[in-house]
Design a protein around this motif. Structure first.
Motif, PDB file in Angstrom:
ATOM      1  N   TYR A   1      11.933  -6.459   5.417  1.00 52.04           N
ATOM      2  CA  TYR A   1      11.804  -4.883   5.146  1.00 52.04           C
ATOM      3  C   TYR A   1      12.281  -3.495   5.588  1.00 52.04           C
ATOM      4  O   TYR A   1      11.711  -2.669   4.468  1.00 52.04           O
ATOM      5  N   TRP A   2      13.288  -3.861   5.921  1.00 53.81           N
ATOM      6  CA  TRP A   2      14.730  -2.801   5.812  1.00 53.81           C
ATOM      7  C   TRP A   2      14.622  -2.206   4.626  1.00 53.81           C
ATOM      8  O   TRP A   2      14.814  -1.081   4.011  1.00 53.81           O
ATOM      9  N   LYS A   3      15.739  -3.548   4.260  1.00 53.46           N
ATOM     10  CA  LYS A   3      15.502  -2.948   2.944  1.00 53.46           C
ATOM     11  C   LYS A   3      14.720  -2.878   1.643  1.00 53.46           C
ATOM     12  O   LYS A   3      15.348  -1.770   0.329  1.00 53.46           O
ATOM     13  N   THR A   4      13.731  -2.920   1.835  1.00 57.57           N
ATOM     14  CA  THR A   4      12.592  -2.256   1.438  1.00 57.57           C
ATOM     15  C   THR A   4      12.604  -0.937   2.119  1.00 57.57           C
ATOM     16  O   THR A   4      11.926   0.039   0.315  1.00 57.57           O
ATOM     17  N   LEU A   5      12.617  -0.533   2.579  1.00 55.79           N
ATOM     18  CA  LEU A   5      11.924   0.710   3.340  1.00 55.79           C
ATOM     19  C   LEU A   5      13.308   1.319   2.356  1.00 55.79           C
ATOM     20  O   LEU A   5      12.368   2.653   1.912  1.00 55.79           O
ATOM     21  N   ASN A   6      14.004   0.926   2.046  1.00 55.45           N
ATOM     22  CA  ASN A   6      15.546   2.371   1.724  1.00 55.45           C
ATOM     23  C   ASN A   6      15.193   2.067   0.637  1.00 55.45           C
ATOM     24  O   ASN A   6      15.286   3.380   0.344  1.00 55.45           O
ATOM     25  N   GLN A   7      14.896   0.950  -0.297  1.00 59.26           N
ATOM     26  CA  GLN A   7      14.364   1.306  -1.912  1.00 59.26           C
ATOM     27  C   GLN A   7      13.862   2.152  -1.573  1.00 59.26           C
ATOM     28  O   GLN A   7      13.177   2.967  -2.385  1.00 59.26           O
ATOM     29  N   MET A   8      12.514   2.393  -1.213  1.00 60.42           N
ATOM     30  CA  MET A   8      11.220   2.286  -1.126  1.00 60.42           C
ATOM     31  C   MET A   8      11.306   4.353  -0.682  1.00 60.42           C
ATOM     32  O   MET A   8      10.977   5.898  -1.855  1.00 60.42           O
ATOM     33  N   LEU A   9      12.166   4.670   0.233  1.00 61.83           N
ATOM     34  CA  LEU A   9      12.667   6.035   0.445  1.00 61.83           C
ATOM     35  C   LEU A   9      13.533   6.726  -1.019  1.00 61.83           C
ATOM     36  O   LEU A   9      13.776   7.655  -0.961  1.00 61.83           O
ATOM     37  N   GLN A  10      14.585   5.898  -1.078  1.00 60.26           N
ATOM     38  CA  GLN A  10      15.375   5.977  -2.276  1.00 60.26           C
ATOM     39  C   GLN A  10      14.588   6.325  -3.398  1.00 60.26           C
ATOM     40  O   GLN A  10      15.215   7.596  -4.479  1.00 60.26           O
ATOM     41  N   LYS A  11      13.958   5.509  -3.719  1.00 57.29           N
ATOM     42  CA  LYS A  11      13.386   6.314  -5.092  1.00 57.29           C
ATOM     43  C   LYS A  11      12.399   7.117  -4.690  1.00 57.29           C
ATOM     44  O   LYS A  11      11.874   7.813  -5.779  1.00 57.29           O
ATOM     45  N   LEU A  12      11.341   7.202  -3.887  1.00 59.44           N
ATOM     46  CA  LEU A  12      10.694   8.258  -3.741  1.00 59.44           C
ATOM     47  C   LEU A  12      11.469   9.911  -3.615  1.00 59.44           C
ATOM     48  O   LEU A  12      11.115  11.058  -3.626  1.00 59.44           O
ATOM     49  N   SER A  13      12.383   9.729  -3.126  1.00 62.42           N
ATOM     50  CA  SER A  13      13.540  10.603  -3.241  1.00 62.42           C
ATOM     51  C   SER A  13      13.702  11.014  -4.519  1.00 62.42           C
ATOM     52  O   SER A  13      14.214  12.790  -4.555  1.00 62.42           O
ATOM     53  N   GLN A  14      14.082  10.422  -5.662  1.00 60.56           N
ATOM     54  CA  GLN A  14      14.667  10.150  -7.134  1.00 60.56           C
ATOM     55  C   GLN A  14      13.098  10.880  -7.339  1.00 60.56           C
ATOM     56  O   GLN A  14      13.085  11.909  -8.254  1.00 60.56           O
ATOM     57  N   ARG A  15      12.228  10.845  -7.747  1.00 56.04           N
ATOM     58  CA  ARG A  15      10.900  10.999  -7.914  1.00 56.04           C
ATOM     59  C   ARG A  15      10.995  11.930  -7.355  1.00 56.04           C
ATOM     60  O   ARG A  15      10.818  13.202  -8.630  1.00 56.04           O
ATOM     61  N   LEU A  16      11.092  12.665  -6.398  1.00 53.74           N
ATOM     62  CA  LEU A  16      10.842  14.537  -5.740  1.00 53.74           C
ATOM     63  C   LEU A  16      12.064  15.060  -6.488  1.00 53.74           C
ATOM     64  O   LEU A  16      11.456  16.607  -6.655  1.00 53.74           O
ATOM     65  N   ALA A  17      12.830  14.607  -6.473  1.00 54.17           N
ATOM     66  CA  ALA A  17      14.832  15.418  -7.208  1.00 54.17           C
ATOM     67  C   ALA A  17      13.170  15.815  -8.652  1.00 54.17           C
ATOM     68  O   ALA A  17      13.746  16.895  -8.969  1.00 54.17           O
ATOM     69  N   LEU A  18      13.042  14.520  -9.064  1.00 56.79           N
ATOM     70  CA  LEU A  18      13.009  14.963 -10.505  1.00 56.79           C
ATOM     71  C   LEU A  18      11.941  15.772 -11.117  1.00 56.79           C
ATOM     72  O   LEU A  18      11.812  16.770 -11.801  1.00 56.79           O
ATOM     73  N   MET A  19      10.887  15.637 -10.276  1.00 57.32           N
ATOM     74  CA  MET A  19       9.809  16.603 -10.213  1.00 57.32           C
ATOM     75  C   MET A  19      10.251  18.282  -9.505  1.00 57.32           C
ATOM     76  O   MET A  19       9.547  18.632 -10.638  1.00 57.32           O
ATOM     77  N   SER A  20      11.436  18.347  -8.633  1.00 55.37           N
ATOM     78  CA  SER A  20      11.711  19.846  -8.817  1.00 55.37           C
ATOM     79  C   SER A  20      12.319  20.107  -9.746  1.00 55.37           C
ATOM     80  O   SER A  20      12.063  21.135 -10.259  1.00 55.37           O
ATOM     81  N   GLN A  21      13.241  19.667 -10.349  1.00 55.53           N
ATOM     82  CA  GLN A  21      13.817  20.016 -11.525  1.00 55.53           C
ATOM     83  C   GLN A  21      12.548  20.200 -12.620  1.00 55.53           C
ATOM     84  O   GLN A  21      13.707  21.377 -12.930  1.00 55.53           O
TER      85      GLN A  21
ATOM     86  N   LEU B   1       0.487  -1.172   0.167  1.00 60.59           N
ATOM     87  CA  LEU B   1      -0.322   0.160   0.201  1.00 60.59           C
ATOM     88  C   LEU B   1       0.929   1.553  -0.156  1.00 60.59           C
ATOM     89  O   LEU B   1       0.851   1.897  -0.954  1.00 60.59           O
ATOM     90  N   LEU B   2       2.143   1.866   1.069  1.00 51.98           N
ATOM     91  CA  LEU B   2       2.322   2.645   1.046  1.00 51.98           C
ATOM     92  C   LEU B   2       3.669   2.521  -0.381  1.00 51.98           C
ATOM     93  O   LEU B   2       3.529   3.546  -1.002  1.00 51.98           O
ATOM     94  N   THR B   3       4.314   1.665  -0.395  1.00 50.69           N
ATOM     95  CA  THR B   3       4.558   1.829  -1.849  1.00 50.69           C
ATOM     96  C   THR B   3       3.455   2.340  -3.418  1.00 50.69           C
ATOM     97  O   THR B   3       4.444   3.149  -3.775  1.00 50.69           O
ATOM     98  N   GLU B   4       2.553   1.823  -3.200  1.00 44.71           N
ATOM     99  CA  GLU B   4       2.151   2.465  -4.583  1.00 44.71           C
ATOM    100  C   GLU B   4       1.980   4.240  -4.061  1.00 44.71           C
ATOM    101  O   GLU B   4       1.164   4.793  -5.438  1.00 44.71           O
ATOM    102  N   TRP B   5       1.290   4.151  -3.148  1.00 42.06           N
ATOM    103  CA  TRP B   5       0.810   5.796  -2.390  1.00 42.06           C
ATOM    104  C   TRP B   5       2.010   6.414  -3.215  1.00 42.06           C
ATOM    105  O   TRP B   5       2.202   7.702  -4.016  1.00 42.06           O
ATOM    106  N   THR B   6       3.204   6.058  -2.795  1.00 41.60           N
ATOM    107  CA  THR B   6       4.331   6.989  -2.950  1.00 41.60           C
ATOM    108  C   THR B   6       4.956   6.657  -4.605  1.00 41.60           C
ATOM    109  O   THR B   6       4.777   8.216  -5.071  1.00 41.60           O
ATOM    110  N   GLU B   7       4.454   6.015  -5.760  1.00 44.29           N
ATOM    111  CA  GLU B   7       5.256   5.776  -6.681  1.00 44.29           C
ATOM    112  C   GLU B   7       3.813   6.795  -7.211  1.00 44.29           C
ATOM    113  O   GLU B   7       3.633   6.943  -7.893  1.00 44.29           O
ATOM    114  N   THR B   8       2.325   6.659  -6.874  1.00 43.20           N
ATOM    115  CA  THR B   8       0.877   7.059  -7.465  1.00 43.20           C
ATOM    116  C   THR B   8       1.262   8.540  -7.882  1.00 43.20           C
ATOM    117  O   THR B   8       0.673   9.732  -8.379  1.00 43.20           O
TER     118      THR B   8
END
Length: 462
Positions: free
Chosen positions: A133-153, A98-105
């Motif tokens: 779960y730690w690995k999944t969390l880190n991947q989720m936050l990393q992808k989210l950070s990349q998306r937000l950076a691209l959006m800002s750019q 659920l959190l992955t779908e939310w952060t991606e969409t």
């Protein structure tokens, strides 16, 4: 699975369905939130997740919604107690999904630090049970950070282009003056209609890529009468900058087309540019770029252009009338909607990105969503959320989200793109004056307008 008796008559369309219960047309906000929360044995359908996350912001800020979801998870799964191993093994993957779908969409929701805080809190409660779960969390936050950076750019580049275009247009002055010899026109930059149509498609897809689904809802957000808090909704109301930038691009293209036609002093050159843009518009239609197509037609139908009868008499207009027919507003744009359905079908069955391109006439899409919003109440008289309305909203926005994800298959031409973004354009008054100078006013209204414009610029009229 509907956890209280909120189900009513059946609604067509998958987005209305919950995992193992009948479709719903309305329910209380609490019920809809409850149905978003996964358990060890339940996960909502993806269409429901998208529909509710899209529409819930009309009733509750995303940060408060995620807080409620986390609270329900903690309470239902007893995540504040131990041991958690057995519960988390079944529940963990579902809340992570659920959190992955939310952060991606809806990544822009997580620009709010409170959102990130809630996300980390729930993950930290389940992560100790499984290192994965730690690995999944880190991947989720990393992808989210990349998306937000691209959006800002992307947003920064759009602002930079808009400011650049505005300053150059100001320098051109609002009215027609004899352009200096170095003044370029579109044909000196690109004389191939197909190439220009490809570059216009680049611009369109670039703009589309930055528009989040939530902007369609936030464009029409109003205060929910059952909500007691004030600030969050006024804060949300202006989160539509990418959508507004796209509308400004459409208007710029209209004026650029009109400027290019009105600028040349010679009738033959004006006729050549008209025919060129007719061919560009036809190529846009073939590509599936309906937004540029409509902008070009709108520019050619502006009064300063359409009144140039001597110029139009020198052009081959049969192709233009065919394109006008395709975009005719009669019957609520019946012809265009038919062509759009054809392009959408081609896109669904396509084997290449070239065939997947569907760029809708954006102002009409906004208008459709506006009338859907205005024509149906968000809540029913009993206070329930009118979920049927949001199923249709999600269908329209979801289709757009599919189209905007297509990567442009055409090679960029930086010189053409730079020209499209920065070439000077006339204001409306400037277009009229240029038009009158090209072909003299024919009636009293035009003569009076020409006299007024000439007075402002210090010119003398014949």
């Amino acid at each position: 699975m509907v956890r209280e008796g909120g189900a009513h008559q059946e609604v067509p369309g998958p987005a209305a369905c919950l995992a193992d219960g009948p479709p719903i047309t309305s329910a209380s906000l609490e019920t809809l939130i409850q149905n978003l929360v996964p358990t060890a044995d339940y996960y909502p359908e993806k269409a429901y997740v998208f529909t509710f996350l899209l529409s819930a912001r009309l009733f509750i800020p995303p940060s408060e919604l995620l807080s409620r979801v986390c609270e329900l998870c903690i309470k239902q799964q007893q995540l504040d107690q131990s041991p958690l191993d057995t519960v988390v093994r079944k529940f963990g993957p579902k809340i992570l999904q659920l959190l992955t779908e939310w952060t991606e969409t809806f990544p822009s929701d997580f620009r709010d630090e409170k959102m990130v805080g809630h996300l980390k809190d729930i993950i930290h409660r389940i992560a100790p049970c499984d290192e994965a779960y730690w690995k999944t969390l880190n991947q989720m936050l990393q992808k989210l950070s990349q998306r937000l950076a691209l959006m800002s750019q992307g947003e920064e580049s759009i602002v930079k282009v808009s400011l650049n275009a505005s300053s150059i247009s100001d320098k051109l002055v609002a009215f027609k003056t004899k352009p200096p010899p170095i003044q370029k026109d579109i044909l000196s930059i690109c004389n191939d209609p197909y190439t220009l149509a490809q570059q216009l498609t680049h611009v369109e897809l670039e703009h589309l890529s930055h528009i989040g689904p939530e902007e369609f809802v936030q464009a029409f957000v109003q205060k929910d009468p059952l909500d007691g808090t004030q600030p969050s909704f006024s804060e949300q109301k202006k989160k539509t900058s990418n959508l507004e930038a796209y509308v400004r691009w459409f208007n710029r293209l209209c004026y650029l087309v009109a400027t290019e036609i009105c600028m040349p002093a010679k009738k033959k050159q004006r006729a050549t540019i008209i025919e060129f843009f007719i061919d560009v518009a036809r190529e846009c239609f073939n590509i599936g770029n309906f937004n540029s197509l409509m902008a070009i037609i709108s520019g050619m139908n502006m009064t300063p252009v359409s009144r140039l009868k001597k110029t139009w008499s020198k052009t081959k207009t049969a192709k233009f009338f065919i394109l006008e027919h395709q975009m005719d507003p009669t019957g609520n744009f019946y012809n265009y909607r038919t062509a759009l359905r054809g392009a959408a079908h081609r896109s669904r069955t396509a084997n290449s990105n070239r065939e997947r391109i569907v760029i809708p006439f954006f102002s009409l899409l906004i208008k459709d969503i506006y009338f859907l919003n205005e024509g149906c109440a968000n809540r029913l008289p009993n206070g329930h959320v009118n979920f049927e309305k949001f199923v249709e909203l999600a269908r329209q926005v979801g289709e757009f989200m599919t189209w905007k994800q297509v990567e442009c298959p055409f090679e960029e031409d930086r010189a053409i793109l730079h020209y499209l973004h920065t070439a000077p354009i006339f204001s409306e008054d400037g277009l009229y004056l240029a038009s009158y100078e090209s072909e003299s006013p024919e009636n009293q209204v035009e003569k009076d307008r020409w006299k007024a414009l000439s007075t402002i610029t210090g010119k003398t009229t014949l």
